[in-house]
Design a protein around this motif. Structure first.
Motif, PDB file in Angstrom:
ATOM      1  N   ASP A 181       0.822  -1.207   0.000  1.00 42.19           N
ATOM      2  CA  ASP A 181       0.000   0.000   0.000  1.00 42.19           C
ATOM      3  C   ASP A 181       0.860   1.262   0.000  1.00 42.19           C
ATOM      4  O   ASP A 181       1.739   1.413   0.849  1.00 42.19           O
ATOM      5  N   GLY A 182       0.604   2.144  -0.974  1.00 44.62           N
ATOM      6  CA  GLY A 182       1.304   3.418  -1.073  1.00 44.62           C
ATOM      7  C   GLY A 182       2.587   3.359  -1.874  1.00 44.62           C
ATOM      8  O   GLY A 182       3.211   4.380  -2.124  1.00 44.62           O
ATOM      9  N   ASP A 240       4.531   2.207  -5.370  1.00 44.16           N
ATOM     10  CA  ASP A 240       4.395   1.810  -6.764  1.00 44.16           C
ATOM     11  C   ASP A 240       5.673   2.181  -7.499  1.00 44.16           C
ATOM     12  O   ASP A 240       6.659   2.608  -6.869  1.00 44.16           O
ATOM     13  N   THR A 292       6.787   5.871  -6.649  1.00 44.25           N
ATOM     14  CA  THR A 292       7.188   6.219  -5.284  1.00 44.25           C
ATOM     15  C   THR A 292       8.342   5.349  -4.771  1.00 44.25           C
ATOM     16  O   THR A 292       9.057   5.750  -3.857  1.00 44.25           O
ATOM     17  N   HIS A 306       5.842  12.743  -4.016  1.00 42.15           N
ATOM     18  CA  HIS A 306       6.005  11.329  -3.659  1.00 42.15           C
ATOM     19  C   HIS A 306       6.180  11.177  -2.142  1.00 42.15           C
ATOM     20  O   HIS A 306       5.658  10.224  -1.549  1.00 42.15           O
ATOM     21  N   THR A 322       2.773  11.271  -0.643  1.00 43.86           N
ATOM     22  CA  THR A 322       2.077   9.988  -0.813  1.00 43.86           C
ATOM     23  C   THR A 322       2.593   8.953   0.179  1.00 43.86           C
ATOM     24  O   THR A 322       1.808   8.257   0.840  1.00 43.86           O
ATOM     25  N   LEU A 323       3.913   8.853   0.280  1.00 47.60           N
ATOM     26  CA  LEU A 323       4.510   7.872   1.188  1.00 47.60           C
ATOM     27  C   LEU A 323       4.175   8.183   2.645  1.00 47.60           C
ATOM     28  O   LEU A 323       3.921   7.275   3.442  1.00 47.60           O
ATOM     29  N   GLU A 324       4.134   9.465   2.981  1.00 49.75           N
ATOM     30  CA  GLU A 324       3.768   9.864   4.340  1.00 49.75           C
ATOM     31  C   GLU A 324       2.301   9.536   4.616  1.00 49.75           C
ATOM     32  O   GLU A 324       1.960   9.029   5.698  1.00 49.75           O
ATOM     33  N   ALA A 325       1.433   9.803   3.658  1.00 49.30           N
ATOM     34  CA  ALA A 325       0.004   9.519   3.824  1.00 49.30           C
ATOM     35  C   ALA A 325      -0.256   8.031   4.043  1.00 49.30           C
ATOM     36  O   ALA A 325      -1.235   7.656   4.689  1.00 49.30           O
ATOM     37  N   HIS A 326       0.620   7.184   3.513  1.00 52.54           N
ATOM     38  CA  HIS A 326       0.482   5.738   3.685  1.00 52.54           C
ATOM     39  C   HIS A 326       1.303   5.204   4.857  1.00 52.54           C
ATOM     40  O   HIS A 326       1.434   3.985   5.030  1.00 52.54           O
TER      41      HIS A 326
END
Length: 147
Positions: free
Chosen positions: A32-33, A35, A38, A71, A74-78
């Motif tokens: 998750d998060g 790909d 990222t 990116h 995104t990584l922080e949000a996940h």
């Protein structure tokens, strides 16, 4: 074709975006998060170590700062990394892997190790070790402009 030309052609194919994207997609599936876009940021942070700024991270992985910042968002949000105040630059923000981020790095590295094991399975241990040594030398040589 000379060995040098064969190496240059293979290196060119290795560095193509579709080669990297295909590999990154295979390594990140189901995390998750993470790909193909990222992954280089998370992997780069794992190599550089916690506490680097987004600007330093962007430069190290070859991305524009704004792209790296997206990116990182995104990584922080996940939950794979976090931001905190930079240790030496009050204007900058440092990034660090979370436990989940370290687990994701471990998982992708395990997948990469397994893939390389399959790719090198036609070589005996001594040949595989020699290949790794030569590859390390080529990488270091490409990084050193004097060589």
């Amino acid at each position: 074709m000379t060995p040098e030309r064969r190496c240059a052609d293979a290196l060119g194919r290795l560095l193509l975006r579709d080669t990297r994207t295909g590999l990154h997609s295979a390594l990140t599936g189901g995390i998750d998060g993470l790909d193909a876009t990222t992954y280089p940021v998370l992997s780069g942070l794992a190599r550089l170590g916690d506490g680097v700024s987004t600007t330093e991270l962007a430069a190290a992985v070859g991305l524009e700062r704004s792209v790296a910042s997206r990116h990182v968002n995104t990584l922080e949000a996940h939950g794979l990394l976090l931001r905190r105040p930079h240790g030496t630059d009050r204007r900058a923000v440092a990034v660090a892997l979370t436990d989940a981020g370290r687990a994701a790095v471990d998982r992708t590295r395990g997948r990469l190790d397994a893939r390389l094991e399959r790719l090198l399975s036609g070589l005996d241990r001594a040949e595989a070790d020699r290949f790794a040594t030569v590859l390390e030398g080529v990488v270091e040589g490409l990084r050193d402009p004097a060589r």
